[in-house]
Design a protein around this motif. Sequence first.
Motif, PDB file in Angstrom:
ATOM      1  N   SER A   7       0.857  -1.184   0.000  1.00 40.55           N
ATOM      2  CA  SER A   7       0.000   0.000   0.000  1.00 40.55           C
ATOM      3  C   SER A   7       0.896   1.237   0.000  1.00 40.55           C
ATOM      4  CB  SER A   7      -0.923  -0.013   1.229  1.00 40.55           C
ATOM      5  OG  SER A   7      -1.863   1.030   1.156  1.00 40.55           O
ATOM      6  N   ASN A   8       1.369   1.560  -1.187  1.00 39.93           N
ATOM      7  CA  ASN A   8       2.323   2.652  -1.390  1.00 39.93           C
ATOM      8  C   ASN A   8       1.545   3.925  -1.705  1.00 39.93           C
ATOM      9  OD1 ASN A   8       4.515   3.771  -3.898  1.00 39.93           O
ATOM     10  ND2 ASN A   8       5.098   3.645  -1.753  1.00 39.93           N
ATOM     11  N   GLY A   9       0.976   4.504  -0.651  1.00 35.78           N
ATOM     12  CA  GLY A   9      -0.051   5.528  -0.792  1.00 35.78           C
ATOM     13  C   GLY A   9       0.337   6.739  -1.611  1.00 35.78           C
ATOM     14  N   PHE A  10      -0.522   7.082  -2.551  1.00 36.10           N
ATOM     15  CA  PHE A  10      -0.432   8.343  -3.290  1.00 36.10           C
ATOM     16  C   PHE A  10      -1.814   8.624  -3.864  1.00 36.10           C
ATOM     17  CE2 PHE A  10       0.295  11.391  -6.571  1.00 36.10           C
ATOM     18  CZ  PHE A  10       1.367  12.151  -6.143  1.00 36.10           C
ATOM     19  N   ILE A  40       2.691  -1.333   4.326  1.00 34.09           N
ATOM     20  CA  ILE A  40       2.079  -0.008   4.211  1.00 34.09           C
ATOM     21  C   ILE A  40       3.172   1.044   4.330  1.00 34.09           C
ATOM     22  CG2 ILE A  40       0.368   1.568   5.184  1.00 34.09           C
ATOM     23  CD1 ILE A  40      -0.943  -1.013   6.411  1.00 34.09           C
ATOM     24  N   SER A  41       3.233   1.947   3.354  1.00 33.65           N
ATOM     25  CA  SER A  41       4.259   2.988   3.357  1.00 33.65           C
ATOM     26  C   SER A  41       4.057   3.968   4.507  1.00 33.65           C
ATOM     27  CB  SER A  41       4.227   3.773   2.042  1.00 33.65           C
ATOM     28  OG  SER A  41       4.696   2.994   0.970  1.00 33.65           O
ATOM     29  N   GLU A  42       5.176   4.410   5.063  1.00 32.07           N
ATOM     30  CA  GLU A  42       5.169   5.549   5.982  1.00 32.07           C
ATOM     31  C   GLU A  42       5.580   6.776   5.171  1.00 32.07           C
ATOM     32  OE1 GLU A  42       6.917   5.289  10.004  1.00 32.07           O
ATOM     33  OE2 GLU A  42       8.185   6.987   9.422  1.00 32.07           O
ATOM     34  N   HIS A  43       4.617   7.643   4.880  1.00 36.07           N
ATOM     35  CA  HIS A  43       4.885   8.828   4.070  1.00 36.07           C
ATOM     36  C   HIS A  43       4.730  10.091   4.900  1.00 36.07           C
ATOM     37  CE1 HIS A  43       4.107   6.785  -0.101  1.00 36.07           C
ATOM     38  NE2 HIS A  43       5.342   6.650   0.320  1.00 36.07           N
ATOM     39  N   HIS A  44       5.787  10.882   4.922  1.00 37.32           N
ATOM     40  CA  HIS A  44       5.775  12.133   5.672  1.00 37.32           C
ATOM     41  C   HIS A  44       5.516  13.309   4.737  1.00 37.32           C
ATOM     42  CE1 HIS A  44       7.206  10.501   9.552  1.00 37.32           C
ATOM     43  NE2 HIS A  44       7.748   9.572   8.777  1.00 37.32           N
ATOM     44  N   GLY A  45       5.065  14.414   5.327  1.00 33.93           N
ATOM     45  CA  GLY A  45       4.730  15.584   4.544  1.00 33.93           C
ATOM     46  C   GLY A  45       5.939  16.233   3.896  1.00 33.93           C
ATOM     47  N   LEU A  61      -1.191   2.985  13.075  1.00 32.26           N
ATOM     48  CA  LEU A  61      -2.562   3.303  13.472  1.00 32.26           C
ATOM     49  C   LEU A  61      -3.560   2.701  12.484  1.00 32.26           C
ATOM     50  CD1 LEU A  61      -2.192   7.017  14.636  1.00 32.26           C
ATOM     51  CD2 LEU A  61      -2.380   4.965  16.063  1.00 32.26           C
ATOM     52  N   LEU A  62      -3.238   2.780  11.185  1.00 29.58           N
ATOM     53  CA  LEU A  62      -4.101   2.172  10.173  1.00 29.58           C
ATOM     54  C   LEU A  62      -4.126   0.657  10.338  1.00 29.58           C
ATOM     55  CD1 LEU A  62      -5.710   3.128   7.534  1.00 29.58           C
ATOM     56  CD2 LEU A  62      -3.806   2.078   6.302  1.00 29.58           C
ATOM     57  N   MET A  63      -2.977   0.065  10.632  1.00 29.22           N
ATOM     58  CA  MET A  63      -2.913  -1.388  10.815  1.00 29.22           C
ATOM     59  C   MET A  63      -3.819  -1.844  11.951  1.00 29.22           C
ATOM     60  SD  MET A  63       1.155  -2.154  10.568  1.00 29.22           S
ATOM     61  CE  MET A  63       2.180  -1.066   9.588  1.00 29.22           C
ATOM     62  N   CYS A  64      -3.842  -1.072  13.041  1.00 25.03           N
ATOM     63  CA  CYS A  64      -4.658  -1.482  14.189  1.00 25.03           C
ATOM     64  C   CYS A  64      -6.140  -1.503  13.828  1.00 25.03           C
ATOM     65  CB  CYS A  64      -4.397  -0.566  15.377  1.00 25.03           C
ATOM     66  SG  CYS A  64      -2.772  -0.830  16.137  1.00 25.03           S
ATOM     67  N   LYS A  65      -6.579  -0.538  13.031  1.00 27.31           N
ATOM     68  CA  LYS A  65      -7.981  -0.563  12.584  1.00 27.31           C
ATOM     69  C   LYS A  65      -8.193  -1.704  11.597  1.00 27.31           C
ATOM     70  CE  LYS A  65     -11.838   2.137  10.811  1.00 27.31           C
ATOM     71  NZ  LYS A  65     -12.349   3.493  10.454  1.00 27.31           N
ATOM     72  N   ALA A  66      -7.235  -1.884  10.685  1.00 27.87           N
ATOM     73  CA  ALA A  66      -7.357  -2.954   9.690  1.00 27.87           C
ATOM     74  C   ALA A  66      -7.412  -4.322  10.356  1.00 27.87           C
ATOM     75  CB  ALA A  66      -6.194  -2.890   8.704  1.00 27.87           C
ATOM     76  N   ALA A  67      -6.711  -4.482  11.470  1.00 31.44           N
ATOM     77  CA  ALA A  67      -6.705  -5.772  12.163  1.00 31.44           C
ATOM     78  C   ALA A  67      -8.098  -6.192  12.594  1.00 31.44           C
ATOM     79  CB  ALA A  67      -5.775  -5.708  13.377  1.00 31.44           C
ATOM     80  N   LYS A  71      -8.950 -11.003   8.867  1.00 28.67           N
ATOM     81  CA  LYS A  71      -8.845 -12.266   9.598  1.00 28.67           C
ATOM     82  C   LYS A  71      -7.442 -12.841   9.656  1.00 28.67           C
ATOM     83  CE  LYS A  71     -13.617 -13.674   8.644  1.00 28.67           C
ATOM     84  NZ  LYS A  71     -14.490 -14.711   8.013  1.00 28.67           N
ATOM     85  N   GLN A  72      -6.684 -12.721   8.560  1.00 29.23           N
ATOM     86  CA  GLN A  72      -5.413 -13.445   8.545  1.00 29.23           C
ATOM     87  C   GLN A  72      -4.242 -12.652   7.975  1.00 29.23           C
ATOM     88  OE1 GLN A  72      -3.880 -14.600   5.444  1.00 29.23           O
ATOM     89  NE2 GLN A  72      -5.386 -13.453   4.243  1.00 29.23           N
ATOM     90  N   ILE A  73      -4.479 -11.570   7.275  1.00 28.57           N
ATOM     91  CA  ILE A  73      -3.390 -10.891   6.584  1.00 28.57           C
ATOM     92  C   ILE A  73      -2.395 -10.306   7.580  1.00 28.57           C
ATOM     93  CG2 ILE A  73      -4.486  -8.600   6.406  1.00 28.57           C
ATOM     94  CD1 ILE A  73      -3.481  -8.648   3.411  1.00 28.57           C
ATOM     95  N   ARG A  74      -1.106 -10.468   7.275  1.00 29.10           N
ATOM     96  CA  ARG A  74      -0.044  -9.901   8.099  1.00 29.10           C
ATOM     97  C   ARG A  74       0.224  -8.469   7.639  1.00 29.10           C
ATOM     98  NH1 ARG A  74       5.089 -13.712   8.174  1.00 29.10           N
ATOM     99  NH2 ARG A  74       5.310 -12.692   6.152  1.00 29.10           N
ATOM    100  N   MET A  75       0.633  -7.614   8.565  1.00 25.64           N
ATOM    101  CA  MET A  75       0.824  -6.206   8.227  1.00 25.64           C
ATOM    102  C   MET A  75       2.112  -5.665   8.807  1.00 25.64           C
ATOM    103  SD  MET A  75      -3.076  -4.787   8.676  1.00 25.64           S
ATOM    104  CE  MET A  75      -3.474  -5.868  10.056  1.00 25.64           C
ATOM    105  N   GLY A  76       2.775  -4.813   8.025  1.00 22.33           N
ATOM    106  CA  GLY A  76       3.984  -4.161   8.496  1.00 22.33           C
ATOM    107  C   GLY A  76       4.220  -2.883   7.735  1.00 22.33           C
ATOM    108  N   ALA A  77       5.050  -2.003   8.285  1.00 25.08           N
ATOM    109  CA  ALA A  77       5.405  -0.760   7.598  1.00 25.08           C
ATOM    110  C   ALA A  77       6.493  -1.038   6.577  1.00 25.08           C
ATOM    111  CB  ALA A  77       5.880   0.291   8.598  1.00 25.08           C
ATOM    112  N   ALA A  78       6.419  -0.314   5.470  1.00 24.40           N
ATOM    113  CA  ALA A  78       7.487  -0.374   4.470  1.00 24.40           C
ATOM    114  C   ALA A  78       7.814   1.054   4.041  1.00 24.40           C
ATOM    115  CB  ALA A  78       7.073  -1.229   3.273  1.00 24.40           C
TER     116      ALA A  78
END
Length: 362
Positions: A7-10, A40-45, A61-67, A71-78
């Motif tokens: 999730s390379n947000g733009f 999930i990308s960490e993008h700063h201003g 914070l997004l991961m905690c809501k997504a959890a 049900k099973q997907i693993r999540m980490g920052a990239a």
Amino acid sequence: MEFGIFSNGFRPHTSAAQTYDEDLYEIVLADQLGFRDAYISEHHGEPVYIDRIDTLPVPELLMCKAAALTKQIRMGAAVKLIHLAHPVDTAIQAAVTDHVIGGGRFIFGFGSGFPNPLFAQERGLSHEDRHPRLREALEFILKCWSAPEPFDWDGKYWHGKNVVATPRPLHPPHMPIATATDTPDMIDLAAARGYTLLSAQLEPAAFIRRKADRYARAARAAGHPAPLNNITVARYVYLADSRKEAMDDLRSDITFELGFQTSRGLINLLKNNYGWKFERDEATFDQLAEAGVYYLGEPDEVARQLQEFYEASGGFGTLLVVTGKQWATREKRARSLKLFMEHVAPKLRHLDAVRVPDSAVA
């Protein structure tokens, strides 16, 4: 081979809330479709983004809501830019996230990130020292997770007295760890410790193969079997009924993004990675698609191209499909992910990265 999303947000500015809702929709869909991982990308201003592009500087914070929605997907920052924040705070945030997500589904992804001096300067830190500061931060974080009693840290870059970092990670000594790096000594360290090595979507196959060979040699020396399976690679993939349809769907949205990325040094990155020459310091979507940066069109052809890329790169364990973009419509993005898992993933899943690494020094 395993599969995930990056999730390379733009997304063009609406509100951060709406952007996060779109990201969550894609993560939930990926979970339902059977993707194993979501990075999930960490993008700063940055000045160019103000009131024009939404950013996500705290992906945990997004991961905690997504959890709670998956049900099973693993999540980490990239990736988590651990050279920007005090290691005690980073260690505590990661451990709390590990417990909130639960089930061993949290991955601690770290790295130095996009090399913009602004991020360090606005925090009163040195950009030039970011790599050794990151290395020290990592060791400080690991000690926070393992120390049996309060401790002092008197390093070159970080300091702390009577440090108490609770809670500890859910499954000691720590959660799975991943890093994105081009630094030889960090590649060696990651390999020796069994950290997942992340490669971004703009890295060409030859570039990935050189890093993978170095990683594999160091991992084998440390006694890790099948190290290439611990390498994760991202690619731009968009499926439709034809290549023309895919390009027509994406052209305006990618052109919009390229306008921003060019000002951030994208063309220099492509020149360095691929050895390309452009008449001007800009490139069009059509040029990049023709050069193979994007995997577009109907599933059988995209599967063939991805297998060719896999073989040229020397093999890896997990392929991430880039998401987080405001491409076409939500429905078309969802259809692309579904087509991938239904028609492309089955043609790639048998691939097993068991190649012996090349002997030349990377």
